[in-house]
Design a protein around this motif. Structure first.
Motif, PDB file in Angstrom:
ATOM      1  N   ILE A  31       0.862  -1.155  -0.015  1.00 24.01           N
ATOM      2  CA  ILE A  31       0.139   0.074  -0.028  1.00 24.01           C
ATOM      3  C   ILE A  31       0.814   1.219   0.162  1.00 24.01           C
ATOM      4  CG2 ILE A  31      -1.748   1.226   1.528  1.00 24.01           C
ATOM      5  CD1 ILE A  31      -2.504  -1.159   2.481  1.00 24.01           C
ATOM      6  N   PRO A  32       1.055   1.900  -1.179  1.00 26.69           N
ATOM      7  CA  PRO A  32       0.420   1.664  -2.447  1.00 26.69           C
ATOM      8  C   PRO A  32       1.401   0.871  -3.293  1.00 26.69           C
ATOM      9  CG  PRO A  32       1.501   3.940  -2.529  1.00 26.69           C
ATOM     10  CD  PRO A  32       1.621   3.260  -0.859  1.00 26.69           C
ATOM     11  N   GLY A  33       2.801   0.547  -3.008  1.00 26.30           N
ATOM     12  CA  GLY A  33       3.908  -0.073  -3.628  1.00 26.30           C
ATOM     13  C   GLY A  33       4.287   0.701  -4.857  1.00 26.30           C
ATOM     14  N   ASN A  34       5.082  -0.014  -5.689  1.00 24.95           N
ATOM     15  CA  ASN A  34       5.706   0.740  -6.875  1.00 24.95           C
ATOM     16  C   ASN A  34       5.905  -0.374  -8.087  1.00 24.95           C
ATOM     17  OD1 ASN A  34       8.175  -1.077  -6.699  1.00 24.95           O
ATOM     18  ND2 ASN A  34       8.839   0.270  -5.164  1.00 24.95           N
ATOM     19  N   GLY A  35       6.417   0.018  -9.177  1.00 32.45           N
ATOM     20  CA  GLY A  35       6.516  -0.804 -10.300  1.00 32.45           C
ATOM     21  C   GLY A  35       7.389  -2.232 -10.195  1.00 32.45           C
ATOM     22  N   GLY A  36       7.811  -2.363  -8.798  1.00 34.80           N
ATOM     23  CA  GLY A  36       8.481  -3.683  -8.659  1.00 34.80           C
ATOM     24  C   GLY A  36       7.593  -4.524  -7.880  1.00 34.80           C
ATOM     25  N   THR A  37       6.691  -3.994  -7.213  1.00 41.93           N
ATOM     26  CA  THR A  37       5.944  -4.998  -6.135  1.00 41.93           C
ATOM     27  C   THR A  37       4.812  -5.401  -7.006  1.00 41.93           C
ATOM     28  OG1 THR A  37       5.063  -2.801  -5.496  1.00 41.93           O
ATOM     29  CG2 THR A  37       6.941  -3.762  -4.207  1.00 41.93           C
ATOM     30  N   LYS A  38       4.467  -6.338  -6.506  1.00 38.89           N
ATOM     31  CA  LYS A  38       2.982  -6.881  -7.081  1.00 38.89           C
ATOM     32  C   LYS A  38       1.960  -6.724  -5.958  1.00 38.89           C
ATOM     33  CE  LYS A  38       5.306 -11.016  -9.343  1.00 38.89           C
ATOM     34  NZ  LYS A  38       5.741 -12.097  -8.957  1.00 38.89           N
ATOM     35  N   ASN A  39       0.675  -7.164  -6.279  1.00 37.61           N
ATOM     36  CA  ASN A  39      -0.608  -6.785  -5.296  1.00 37.61           C
ATOM     37  C   ASN A  39      -0.533  -5.295  -4.734  1.00 37.61           C
ATOM     38  OD1 ASN A  39      -1.009  -9.476  -5.557  1.00 37.61           O
ATOM     39  ND2 ASN A  39      -0.238 -10.216  -3.562  1.00 37.61           N
ATOM     40  N   ASN A  40      -0.302  -4.417  -5.596  1.00 38.63           N
ATOM     41  CA  ASN A  40      -0.317  -2.972  -5.217  1.00 38.63           C
ATOM     42  C   ASN A  40      -1.733  -2.551  -4.801  1.00 38.63           C
ATOM     43  OD1 ASN A  40       2.254  -2.986  -5.743  1.00 38.63           O
ATOM     44  ND2 ASN A  40       2.448  -1.680  -7.369  1.00 38.63           N
ATOM     45  N   VAL A  41      -1.826  -1.918  -3.731  1.00 36.92           N
ATOM     46  CA  VAL A  41      -3.216  -1.431  -3.325  1.00 36.92           C
ATOM     47  C   VAL A  41      -3.326   0.203  -3.348  1.00 36.92           C
ATOM     48  CG1 VAL A  41      -5.196  -1.296  -1.695  1.00 36.92           C
ATOM     49  CG2 VAL A  41      -3.439  -3.550  -2.157  1.00 36.92           C
ATOM     50  N   ASN A  42      -3.920   0.824  -4.339  1.00 38.32           N
ATOM     51  CA  ASN A  42      -3.817   2.065  -4.395  1.00 38.32           C
ATOM     52  C   ASN A  42      -4.582   3.022  -3.241  1.00 38.32           C
ATOM     53  OD1 ASN A  42      -2.958   4.647  -5.172  1.00 38.32           O
ATOM     54  ND2 ASN A  42      -4.518   4.595  -7.046  1.00 38.32           N
TER      55      ASN A  42
END
Ligand code: GLY
Length: 415
Positions: A31-42
């Protein structure tokens, strides 16, 4: 167990990578993550209500908080008695990072080795202090400032300009602290605490200035390496006695609710180690080297802190050295362009890492979205081979206006 990691930097990508050794990556939400992480939650990391709803809907049992803002804003307090475990200090404990004045008073109260300081609220005449020290002092804005609130001054004019800048940026009543200027190499010592114990990870060293030779403006960190040869066993013993142990005594005496990561920013002076600052979370880019060096299971380590059983947790480390070179957008830490396509990430060797920071996925392509873009981490059996490996991997990656420091970890070879 399903986990949510809060944050979007290279630090959080490294945390996700390490948790993925304990549980399937599909069970880790970012949460929210970036282009390298999976399962991103905005979701905004400071929107606690939305995080709670999402975690409940998705049966997430543990939240790991990466950055300082949500901690300083009380995310740990918010999640008390909500049926979801959360890892980090509560709002009061997070003041060790959130208020530089509070942190320095805590250090003095508990006899933690640190430099002298002066405060208007203690009746100190700040202009006189500046004149008496010929402007050779450090001025820090009291609150969180993403690394931009510290002014290391070398003349009366610089010091007076720094005071004016703090008032311009943060308001005429902005609080600040004036500290004695000390010199030496900096060390990052990061550990875990359950409030009863502190267990340290391997030592690391950040590179804050933008350009080689520690020149140029300060950044969020242009690279790091681990472990640091300067931190010999005797140096570590001194740091434990003068800094870590008194800090733990203070946490206990103040009754702080602190189950989380604790970061000691230390300067190795002629008079021995001195504490510059606490952070109440992992450092970035230090995390990108210290987590690859950690052999122990991160999830078990976190749970041992939450259960108050850290004292019986066995810390184990991987052999070798780890070097992280940050690839940044031209112009950073000032203005820079975004949306540049990043090439070559698929060529990174399997024994190295590319932890994303300012990236996002766009139509199947990874593009730049921030100043610090990617952390390339190389490993080796000695520091020199880790440096060579990191830079060999760096050469595989490119994007328009990319720049990076060419001297990451050089201090570790020289010292
Ligand atoms: N590397 C320093 C920090 O994370 O604040």
């Amino acid at each position: 167990m399903k986990i949510a990691v809060i944050g979007s930097g290279g630090r959080e990508h490294a945390i996700v990578w390490k948790f993925a050794q304990s549980i399937p990556e599909e069970d880790i939400f970012v949460i929210p993550g970036n282009g390298g992480t999976k399962n991103n939650v905005n979701i905004n990391p400071n929107d606690f209500n939305a995080i709670e709803q999402y975690c409940k809907e998705n049966k997430i049992e543990l939240i790991f908080v990466g950055p300082e803002d949500p901690l300083a804003n009380g995310i740990v307090d918010y999640f008390q008695n909500k049926g979801i475990k959360i890892f980090g200090p509560d709002k009061e404990a997070a003041r060790l990072e959130g208020s530089k004045i509070h942190a320095k008073r805590f250090m003095k109260k508990y006899d933690v080795a640190t430099s002298d300081f002066w405060l208007e609220e203690d009746g100190d005449d700040i202009e006189k202090v500046i004149q008496q020290n010929n402007g050779n002092i450090v001025i820090k804005y009291d609150g969180l400032a993403a690394g931009k609130g510290v002014f290391v001054c070398s003349s009366v004019k610089e010091a007076m300009d720094a005071l004016a800048e703090i008032k311009k940026r943060y308001g005429k009543d902005a609080k600040y602290i004036v500290e004695q200027k000390i010199s030496g190499q900096e060390l990052s010592i990061i550990g875990f605490t359950d409030g009863h114990d502190i267990k340290l990870l391997l030592t690391s060293q950040d590179h804050k200035p933008a350009y080689d030779g520690d020149k140029g403006p300060n950044t969020g960190g242009m690279g790091a390496y681990c472990p640091v040869p300067l931190a010999t066993e005797s140096v570590l013993a001194e740091i434990k006695t003068k800094i870590v142990d008194p800090t733990l005594r203070g946490i206990q005496a103040d009754g702080l609710n602190y189950k989380g990561v604790i970061y000691f920013g230390i300067m190795m002076t002629q008079a021995g180690p001195m504490l510059l600052e606490y952070n109440v979370r992992f450092g970035d880019p230090e995390t990108e080297v210290i987590l690859p060096s950690l052999k122990s299971d991160l999830l078990k380590l976190v749970l041992s802190c939450l259960n108050g059983t850290l004292s019986s947790f066995k810390m184990e480390f991987n052999n070798g050295y780890f070097v992280d070179v940050v690839l940044a957008s031209g112009g950073y830490p000032g203005g820079y362009q975004k949306n540049k396509v990043i090439k070559g990430l698929d060529k990174i060797s399997s024994d190295s890492f590319a932890f994303h920071a300012g990236t996002r996925m766009d139509n199947g392509k990874i593009i730049t979205s921030g100043g610090r873009v990617i952390n390339i981490v190389g490993t080796g059996s000695d520091l020199k081979s880790a440096i060579n490996k990191a830079y060999a991997e760096v050469k595989k990656v490119s994007f328009d206006h990319m720049f990076y420091r060419k001297d990451i970890a050089k201090k570790g070879i020289q010292s």
